[in-house]
Design an enzyme around this catalytic site. Structure first.
Site, PDB file in Angstrom:
ATOM      1  N   GLY A  81      17.113  23.870 -12.802  1.00 45.79           N
ATOM      2  CA  GLY A  81      16.057  22.994 -12.312  1.00 45.79           C
ATOM      3  C   GLY A  81      16.545  21.894 -11.394  1.00 45.79           C
ATOM      4  O   GLY A  81      17.708  21.485 -11.425  1.00 45.79           O
ATOM      5  N   HIS A  99      12.313  25.362 -12.322  1.00 46.13           N
ATOM      6  CA  HIS A  99      11.344  24.336 -11.952  1.00 46.13           C
ATOM      7  C   HIS A  99      11.939  23.277 -11.026  1.00 46.13           C
ATOM      8  O   HIS A  99      13.109  22.917 -11.110  1.00 46.13           O
ATOM      9  CB  HIS A  99      10.801  23.653 -13.217  1.00 46.13           C
ATOM     10  CG  HIS A  99      11.879  23.022 -14.053  1.00 46.13           C
ATOM     11  ND1 HIS A  99      12.315  21.726 -13.875  1.00 46.13           N
ATOM     12  CD2 HIS A  99      12.618  23.516 -15.064  1.00 46.13           C
ATOM     13  CE1 HIS A  99      13.264  21.449 -14.748  1.00 46.13           C
ATOM     14  NE2 HIS A  99      13.470  22.522 -15.491  1.00 46.13           N
ATOM     15  N   ASP A 100      11.094  22.813 -10.103  1.00 47.75           N
ATOM     16  CA  ASP A 100      11.423  21.692  -9.222  1.00 47.75           C
ATOM     17  C   ASP A 100      12.549  21.988  -8.242  1.00 47.75           C
ATOM     18  O   ASP A 100      13.150  21.065  -7.683  1.00 47.75           O
ATOM     19  CB  ASP A 100      11.767  20.432 -10.028  1.00 47.75           C
ATOM     20  CG  ASP A 100      10.637  20.000 -10.941  1.00 47.75           C
ATOM     21  OD1 ASP A 100       9.614  19.543 -10.423  1.00 47.75           O
ATOM     22  OD2 ASP A 100      10.767  20.155 -12.179  1.00 47.75           O
TER      23      ASP A 100
END
Length: 257
Positions: free
Chosen positions: A135, A117-118
């Site tokens: 992440g 994520h991200d």
């Protein structure tokens, strides 16, 4: 498009895109033109995929983050044009930190890459087999990461850098360098890669002069930056390198011991 693929009626699939049997495409998905979605690929809510992309069997795009802080907020995965996402790659959507996970244009993510994520991946990036990217990582343009590397969260890999296979990346990697060994260390400027991308010899020599001050002359970082600021002529590459290092709160990789 195949009649046996599972395509939600709300999904937007562009002209000329082929969806093979047993692929699954959720409703909140936008796929551009002339893509190929391989058998068994899963494209979940929040995926935005550009034109001329190839998503291979077993890939999962835009699953929810593997982050216990995620509470179901709306986030996305955005993939640019001309990308190849190979077998069993997983790309998780963002959290409230950046709201999205991004892969730029002309990227190749080889089999079993995990992009958490991200993460923000630039253009013309190659990530080889079985690389794990935690992440909040930023990977700038033209980076190459060899197979089985692992990249710690919140780090940045600078543009045009090269990461050797099996590396454990725990610090930021400055632009234009090659990094390998354990612990991960500067092993030179990525001169071959730069030449392939049209850098002139004088540009490469200038980059080498800067990194010689930082990594070869045994200066501490702050002293090396001051010397570079005073002695190296002004240029775009100098500004990129010095700005990257000055803004690396988590520090940069070490030199060769």
């Amino acid at each position: 498009m195949s009649a046996v693929a599972n395509i939600h009626p709300d999904a937007k699939v562009g002209k000329g895109t082929v969806v093979e049997p047993f692929a699954t495409i959720y409703g909140d998905v936008v796929i551009g033109e002339n893509c190929w979605i391989g058998p068994g690929a899963v494209i979940m809510d929040g995926a935005r995929i550009g034109n001329n992309c190839r998503i291979f069997p077993g890939a999962v795009i835009s699953a929810i983050p593997q982050d216990l802080k995620y509470k179901g907020e709306y986030t996305t995965v955005e993939i640019g044009d001309n990308c190849q996402i190979r077998e069993c790659v997983t790309i998780n959507k963002g959290t409230t930190d950046r709201d999205k996970t991004v892969v730029g244009n002309n990227c190749l993510l080889m089999a079993y890459v995990h992009l958490a994520h991200d993460c923000l991946v630039g253009n013309n990036v190659i990530i080889a087999n079985s690389v794990n990217v935690a992440g909040h990582v930023t990977i700038e343009d033209h980076v190459i990461v060899e197979g089985s590397a692992a990249i710690q969260q919140f780090l940045t890999l600078g543009a045009h850098c090269f990461i050797g296979g099996g590396s454990l990346v725990r610090k930021n990697v400055p632009p234009y360098v090659k990094a390998a060994r354990e612990p991960l260390s500067y092993i030179g400027v990525n001169s071959i890669g730069l030449k392939r991308r049209g850098f002139e010899d004088k540009e490469i020599l200038e980059i080498e002069d800067i990194y010689r001050l930082i990594y070869v002359h045994n200066n501490n970082i702050s002293k090396a930056l001051k010397i570079a600021e005073l002695e190296i002529p002004a240029s775009q590459h100098k500004e990129i390198i010095l700005s990257f290092i000055n803004n690396s709160e988590k520090g940069i990789i070490r030199g060769i011991s």
